[in-house]
Design a protein around this motif. Structure first.
Motif, PDB file in Angstrom:
ATOM      1  N   ALA A  51       0.825  -1.207   0.000  1.00 24.26           N
ATOM      2  CA  ALA A  51       0.000   0.000   0.000  1.00 24.26           C
ATOM      3  C   ALA A  51       0.859   1.257   0.000  1.00 24.26           C
ATOM      4  O   ALA A  51       0.611   2.207  -0.763  1.00 24.26           O
ATOM      5  CB  ALA A  51      -0.936  -0.009   1.216  1.00 24.26           C
ATOM      6  N   VAL A  52       1.900   1.262   0.847  1.00 22.48           N
ATOM      7  CA  VAL A  52       2.763   2.447   0.934  1.00 22.48           C
ATOM      8  C   VAL A  52       3.501   2.654  -0.384  1.00 22.48           C
ATOM      9  O   VAL A  52       3.564   3.767  -0.917  1.00 22.48           O
ATOM     10  CB  VAL A  52       3.752   2.309   2.120  1.00 22.48           C
ATOM     11  N   THR A  53       4.033   1.558  -0.917  1.00 20.43           N
ATOM     12  CA  THR A  53       4.780   1.676  -2.176  1.00 20.43           C
ATOM     13  C   THR A  53       3.870   2.205  -3.289  1.00 20.43           C
ATOM     14  O   THR A  53       4.253   3.098  -4.050  1.00 20.43           O
ATOM     15  CB  THR A  53       5.358   0.304  -2.576  1.00 20.43           C
ATOM     16  N   ALA A  54       2.667   1.649  -3.377  1.00 19.84           N
ATOM     17  CA  ALA A  54       1.746   2.064  -4.429  1.00 19.84           C
ATOM     18  C   ALA A  54       1.382   3.544  -4.308  1.00 19.84           C
ATOM     19  O   ALA A  54       1.147   4.224  -5.308  1.00 19.84           O
ATOM     20  CB  ALA A  54       0.475   1.210  -4.380  1.00 19.84           C
ATOM     21  N   ARG A  55       1.365   4.055  -3.073  1.00 17.30           N
ATOM     22  CA  ARG A  55       1.008   5.459  -2.867  1.00 17.30           C
ATOM     23  C   ARG A  55       2.206   6.379  -3.115  1.00 17.30           C
ATOM     24  O   ARG A  55       2.089   7.407  -3.782  1.00 17.30           O
ATOM     25  CB  ARG A  55       0.495   5.645  -1.426  1.00 17.30           C
ATOM     26  N   VAL A  56       3.377   5.975  -2.634  1.00 16.75           N
ATOM     27  CA  VAL A  56       4.519   6.896  -2.622  1.00 16.75           C
ATOM     28  C   VAL A  56       5.343   6.845  -3.916  1.00 16.75           C
ATOM     29  O   VAL A  56       5.737   7.876  -4.464  1.00 16.75           O
ATOM     30  CB  VAL A  56       5.415   6.599  -1.396  1.00 16.75           C
ATOM     31  N   TRP A  57       5.634   5.623  -4.386  1.00 14.32           N
ATOM     32  CA  TRP A  57       6.565   5.457  -5.512  1.00 14.32           C
ATOM     33  C   TRP A  57       6.199   6.292  -6.749  1.00 14.32           C
ATOM     34  O   TRP A  57       7.062   6.990  -7.311  1.00 14.32           O
ATOM     35  CB  TRP A  57       6.701   3.971  -5.869  1.00 14.32           C
ATOM     36  N   PRO A  58       4.927   6.275  -7.177  1.00 14.00           N
ATOM     37  CA  PRO A  58       4.603   7.013  -8.406  1.00 14.00           C
ATOM     38  C   PRO A  58       4.857   8.516  -8.304  1.00 14.00           C
ATOM     39  O   PRO A  58       5.012   9.179  -9.330  1.00 14.00           O
ATOM     40  CB  PRO A  58       3.103   6.727  -8.603  1.00 14.00           C
ATOM     41  N   GLU A  59       4.910   9.046  -7.068  1.00 14.52           N
ATOM     42  CA  GLU A  59       5.077  10.498  -6.907  1.00 14.52           C
ATOM     43  C   GLU A  59       6.544  10.909  -6.804  1.00 14.52           C
ATOM     44  O   GLU A  59       6.855  12.101  -6.756  1.00 14.52           O
ATOM     45  CB  GLU A  59       4.344  10.960  -5.630  1.00 14.52           C
ATOM     46  N   LEU A  60       7.442   9.941  -6.741  1.00 15.79           N
ATOM     47  CA  LEU A  60       8.858  10.281  -6.514  1.00 15.79           C
ATOM     48  C   LEU A  60       9.444  11.015  -7.723  1.00 15.79           C
ATOM     49  O   LEU A  60       9.117  10.701  -8.865  1.00 15.79           O
ATOM     50  CB  LEU A  60       9.673   9.013  -6.245  1.00 15.79           C
ATOM     51  N   PRO A  61      10.326  11.977  -7.468  1.00 15.97           N
ATOM     52  CA  PRO A  61      10.971  12.673  -8.599  1.00 15.97           C
ATOM     53  C   PRO A  61      11.942  11.739  -9.320  1.00 15.97           C
ATOM     54  O   PRO A  61      12.566  10.873  -8.712  1.00 15.97           O
ATOM     55  CB  PRO A  61      11.709  13.830  -7.929  1.00 15.97           C
ATOM     56  N   LYS A  62      12.047  11.953 -10.631  1.00 14.76           N
ATOM     57  CA  LYS A  62      13.000  11.173 -11.436  1.00 14.76           C
ATOM     58  C   LYS A  62      14.301  11.949 -11.542  1.00 14.76           C
ATOM     59  O   LYS A  62      14.328  13.051 -12.104  1.00 14.76           O
ATOM     60  CB  LYS A  62      12.432  10.972 -12.848  1.00 14.76           C
ATOM     61  N   ILE A  63      15.366  11.360 -11.055  1.00 14.53           N
ATOM     62  CA  ILE A  63      16.661  12.047 -11.151  1.00 14.53           C
ATOM     63  C   ILE A  63      17.769  10.989 -11.133  1.00 14.53           C
ATOM     64  O   ILE A  63      17.616   9.922 -10.524  1.00 14.53           O
ATOM     65  CB  ILE A  63      16.831  13.087 -10.008  1.00 14.53           C
ATOM     66  N   ALA A  64      18.850  11.288 -11.823  1.00 18.68           N
ATOM     67  CA  ALA A  64      19.967  10.340 -11.865  1.00 18.68           C
ATOM     68  C   ALA A  64      20.783  10.452 -10.590  1.00 18.68           C
ATOM     69  O   ALA A  64      20.915  11.532 -10.014  1.00 18.68           O
ATOM     70  CB  ALA A  64      20.846  10.610 -13.083  1.00 18.68           C
ATOM     71  N   ILE A  65      21.344   9.341 -10.146  1.00 21.62           N
ATOM     72  CA  ILE A  65      22.128   9.308  -8.899  1.00 21.62           C
ATOM     73  C   ILE A  65      23.333  10.254  -8.977  1.00 21.62           C
ATOM     74  O   ILE A  65      23.733  10.844  -7.980  1.00 21.62           O
ATOM     75  CB  ILE A  65      22.565   7.852  -8.572  1.00 21.62           C
ATOM     76  N   ASP A  66      23.887  10.432 -10.187  1.00 17.90           N
ATOM     77  CA  ASP A  66      25.030  11.339 -10.351  1.00 17.90           C
ATOM     78  C   ASP A  66      24.677  12.753  -9.877  1.00 17.90           C
ATOM     79  O   ASP A  66      25.451  13.395  -9.179  1.00 17.90           O
ATOM     80  CB  ASP A  66      25.457  11.404 -11.819  1.00 17.90           C
ATOM     81  N   TYR A  67      23.496  13.237 -10.292  1.00 15.14           N
ATOM     82  CA  TYR A  67      23.100  14.596  -9.909  1.00 15.14           C
ATOM     83  C   TYR A  67      22.636  14.654  -8.460  1.00 15.14           C
ATOM     84  O   TYR A  67      22.873  15.628  -7.755  1.00 15.14           O
ATOM     85  CB  TYR A  67      21.982  15.105 -10.826  1.00 15.14           C
ATOM     86  N   ALA A  68      21.948  13.588  -8.002  1.00 17.72           N
ATOM     87  CA  ALA A  68      21.337  13.615  -6.673  1.00 17.72           C
ATOM     88  C   ALA A  68      22.368  13.400  -5.569  1.00 17.72           C
ATOM     89  O   ALA A  68      22.202  13.897  -4.462  1.00 17.72           O
ATOM     90  CB  ALA A  68      20.243  12.555  -6.572  1.00 17.72           C
ATOM     91  N   VAL A  69      23.422  12.663  -5.858  1.00 21.03           N
ATOM     92  CA  VAL A  69      24.374  12.306  -4.804  1.00 21.03           C
ATOM     93  C   VAL A  69      25.833  12.580  -5.194  1.00 21.03           C
ATOM     94  O   VAL A  69      26.545  13.317  -4.515  1.00 21.03           O
ATOM     95  CB  VAL A  69      24.226  10.820  -4.396  1.00 21.03           C
ATOM     96  N   ALA A  70      26.271  12.004  -6.314  1.00 19.70           N
ATOM     97  CA  ALA A  70      27.709  11.985  -6.585  1.00 19.70           C
ATOM     98  C   ALA A  70      28.281  13.399  -6.737  1.00 19.70           C
ATOM     99  O   ALA A  70      29.302  13.726  -6.114  1.00 19.70           O
ATOM    100  CB  ALA A  70      27.983  11.153  -7.843  1.00 19.70           C
ATOM    101  N   GLU A  71      27.627  14.252  -7.512  1.00 22.64           N
ATOM    102  CA  GLU A  71      28.196  15.578  -7.742  1.00 22.64           C
ATOM    103  C   GLU A  71      28.140  16.470  -6.493  1.00 22.64           C
ATOM    104  O   GLU A  71      29.161  17.091  -6.151  1.00 22.64           O
ATOM    105  CB  GLU A  71      27.549  16.218  -8.971  1.00 22.64           C
ATOM    106  N   PRO A  72      26.996  16.524  -5.790  1.00 22.76           N
ATOM    107  CA  PRO A  72      27.011  17.308  -4.541  1.00 22.76           C
ATOM    108  C   PRO A  72      28.047  16.790  -3.539  1.00 22.76           C
ATOM    109  O   PRO A  72      28.728  17.582  -2.885  1.00 22.76           O
ATOM    110  CB  PRO A  72      25.588  17.132  -3.989  1.00 22.76           C
TER     111      PRO A  72
END
Lengths: 376, 376
Positions: A248-269
Motif C-alpha cells: 500500500a505504501v509503495t503504491a502510494r509513494v513510488w509514483p510520486e517520486l521525482p526522477k533524477i539520476a544518482i550522479d546529480y542527486a548524490v555523486a556531484e554534490p
C-alpha cells in the motif's frame, strides 16, 4: 577497521533497469539488454555481473528491477533471497532505485557499505575488477563515497569523465588496502572530441562508469540534503518494507517520486563537499551501448570477417563483414555487405551498419509513433 | 493462308522450368520464380504469361513443368485442360521439354504452329507483344522457325544477340500480316561489354529472348536431323501419350534423354539452313534474372527510396535505398544502408546489394554444399 572488516559490511546492489533501446530488436521491453548474452560467453549480462561480485559479497546481493522482470531475474540468479529482489512498479531513474536499496539496507544495518553495479556491463579481467572493488570498499569504510573510474582506452565522447585529485591519505598515509585511492577533483560531462582527446592525453581523467561504493548512511545523508522529497519518500517506503503495509505504501509513494539520476542527486554534490574518492580501474569495460559495441566485443574468428552471435544461427557470408545476431534458426545469407549489422528475431529484423548503430534508437521511436509497439 | 487462318493453327506452349536460383530465398525448388508475383501486379509470372497469350490462342495452351508443380500450375491456370499439362519427372533442359510438346501436338494435328514462351518473363505493353506474336505466326505459316527478338535498351552482356538479315519476302513482297519479318543473319553468344556496345549502336542486333514460333512439323524435322536420339525418344513418348502405356514409356525413356538447350538443338542449325526469321519486338522485356531486376521493375514510390514487395510487409526505412521483398509479417527496419536487397522469408533471410545480385547463385551453391538444402 581492517579491509576484511570493511568487506564484511559490503553489500552488492545491482540496478537492472533500462531496455537498451539501441540494441533493438534483440533488446526490448520484455527482454532487456541485461537478460541477454551479448558476448558469446554463454551467460547473460546480469548473471555475469552477479558472478563477478559474489566472491566478494557472498549472499549479500540485492537486485532492483521492473516488476515484469521478476521471474526472469529469479531464473538468472536463483541464489537471490526473496527480500533482496526489489521491484519497481514503474521506472523512476537511478536515484530512486539505488536510494531505495540504500534505505532498505540502512534499516537492516546502518553500517552497511553498499556497492552499486549496473546489470548490463562487460568487464575483464574479473580479478582486476575485484581488486578495484576491494580498494573501493576499504576507502568507503573511511567515510567516503567511492567511484571506480575506468582508465580510458580512447577519447570517447559518449561517457562522462572524472578528474583525479591527490592520492588519498588518512593520518598522512595511504589507506590500508587502498593504495590507489585518489580524491575526485571534479566530475565532467560528456566532452566534445577535442576535449576528450585532451582528457585522455593528460592521463588525469577516468571514464565515469556509474559504479560506486559508499556507506549507506553517508549516501542517504547526501540524498537527504540534495533531494529531500525523494529521501522522505524512500524512507517511508523502506519503513514499510517487509511489513503488511509494504504494497500500500509503495503504491502510494513510488509514483510520486521525482526522477533524477544518482550522479546529480548524490555523486556531484558529494564531490563538491569533498566526500568522493575514486579508484582507477585498469580493467576493460564496455556498457554494450549499441551493435557496434557487440561487434567490437565479439571479434570474428580467424579467417572470417563476420561475427555471429546466436547458438542456432546458420550464417553464410561472402565478401561481407560485420555482425549477425540471431535469435532464430533461419539461414542468413550475406553477400557483399561491409560493416553490416543484421539482427534477426522472430518478429522483427534490423539491417544497418556499425556506423549507424547509434541511430537504432530513433528507429525504435519512429516505430512506436507508427503504432508498431508489439515488437518494441 | 491468311493471317487469321494461320492464327487458327496457333498453339501456345509455356515451358515452366528453372528455379530462378538468383532469386533465392524467394524463389526456390518448391516455389520457383514463375509462381511469384515479382512486379507487384497481384499476378504470378506464369498467370501473366497465360493472360498475355490467351487472347491469341484461346484454350490452346500447353504447359510443360516439373511434376512437383502440378497443383500450383493448376491453381494458377484453372482453364488448362488436363491433356495440356505435361509433367517432367526430372528436368531435361529446353530441347526435351519443348520437343515433347511439339511431338504431342504434332500427333494431334501436324499443321499446328506452336509458340514457346517462358513462364517467368515480364513484358509490356501487352498489345505490342501480341502484335509481334501475330507477325511471328504469319511468318511461321510460310514455313519458317520464327524468333521474336527484343530491341535492346542497353548493351547487356547477359543475353545472346540476333543479327537481323534482309526483310523477308515471299514472291517478291513482304509477308501478309508480317511486314517487319527479317531473315536471321546469325545468332551470337553473350558478348563482352565492348562488343555489346557495338551491337547496340549498330541497330542491327536484337536480344535473343528465347521466344519462338514454328510449325511443329518443321521444328521436329530440324530436331530429328540435329539430335536424332532425342527426337526418337520424344516420338516414342508422344506415341504413348494419352494411352495406358504413357506412364511406363515415359518412365523408361525420359531419364535417358540427352540434356540440350533448344537454341543448340534447333534454332542455330535451322538458322544455318536459312530457315529462321525474326520479328523485332519493340516492347520492354525482362527475364527478372535477379533482385536488381526486381528493384528496377518496381520503382520506389515518390518521396520514398525503398521498394517494398510483399503485402504484409511492415518496413521502416531511414537513410536507406534498395528493395525489400517480404514473405512474412515481421517488422523490417533499415538504417543507413544504400542499394540494399533484403529478402525476408520464414526460414531464410538474404541481405545483399543490387550490385551483388548476381552472386546469389554462388550463395545457393555454397549452401547446398554445406547441407542446408532444406531452405533451397
Amino acid at each position: 577497521m581492517t579491509s576484511q572488516e570493511s568487506l564484511d559490511k559490503f553489500y552488492t546492489v545491482i540496478p537492472a533497469g533500462g531496455v537498451g533501446t539501441r540494441l533493438w530488436p534483440l533488446s526490448r521491453a520484455s527482454a532487456p539488454k541485461f537478460l541477454h548474452d551479448l558476448t558469446g560467453s554463454g551467460t547473460t549480462l546480469i548473471r555475469s555481473t552477479y558472478e563477478r561480485l559474489a566472491p566478494l559479497t557472498g549472499p549479500r546481493v540485492m537486485v532492483v528491477t521492473g516488476e515484469s522482470h521478476r521471474e526472469a531475474v529469479r531464473v538468472q540468479i536463483p541464489e537471490l533471497d526473496e527480500n533482496d529482489l526489489v521491484l519497481e512498479s514503474e521506472p523512476k531513474d537511478s536515484a530512486a532505485a539505488i536510494g531505495l536499496a540504500a534505505a532498505i539496507l540502512h534499516r537492516r544495518d546502518p553500517e552497511i557499505i553498499m556497492g552499486s553495479f549496473a546489470a548490463d556491463q562487460v568487464i575483464a579481467p574479473v580479478e582486476i575488477f575485484q581488486q578495484a572493488v576491494r580498494e573501493a570498499v576499504a576507502t568507503a569504510a573511511t567515510g567516503r563515497i567511492v567511484t571506480i573510474g575506468i582508465t580510458p582506452t580512447h577519447p570517447s565522447t559518449g561517457f562522462g569523465y572524472i578528474r583525479k585529485g591527490a592520492t588519498l591519505e588518512v593520518d598522512g598515509a595511504p589507506i590500508e588496502g587502498a593504495p590507489h585511492a585518489r580524491d575526485v577533483a571534479e566530475f565532467v560531462e560528456k566532452p566534445g572530441q577535442e576535449l576528450a582527446e585532451k582528457y585522455v592525453d593528460s592521463g588525469e581523467y577516468l571514464w565515469n562508469a556509474g559504479m560506486f561504493v559508499a556507506p549507506v548512511a553517508l549516501l542517504l545523508d547526501h540524498l537527504a540534503r540534495a533531494e529531500p522529497a525523494l529521501y522522505a519518500g524512500l524512507t517511508e517506503i523502506a519503513a514499510a518494507w517487509g511489513t503488511p503495509e509494504q504494497a500500500a505504501v509503495t503504491a502510494r509513494v513510488w509514483p510520486e517520486l521525482p526522477k533524477i539520476a544518482i550522479d546529480y542527486a548524490v555523486a556531484e554534490p558529494a564531490a563538491a563537499a569533498g566526500d568522493v574518492a575514486v579508484i582507477p580501474g585498469n580493467f576493460t569495460w564496455d556498457d554494450v551501448g549499441d551493435f557496434a559495441a557487440i561487434a567490437r566485443l565479439n571479434p570474428a574468428r580467424e579467417q572470417e570477417s563476420m561475427t555471429v552471435l546466436g547458438e542456432k544461427a546458420r550464417v553464410y557470408s561472402d565478401q561481407s563483414s560485420g555482425v549477425v545476431v540471431s535469435d532464430t534458426q533461419r539461414v542468413v545469407a550475406l553477400i557483399g555487405v561491409e560493416n553490416i549489422v543484421v539482427v534477426d528475431t522472430p518478429d522483427a529484423l534490423l539491417v544497418t551498419t556499425t556506423d549507424h548503430a547509434q541511430s537504432v534508437k530513433q528507429a525504435v521511436e519512429a516505430l512506436r509513433a507508427q503504432g508498431e509497439s508489439d515488437v518494441l
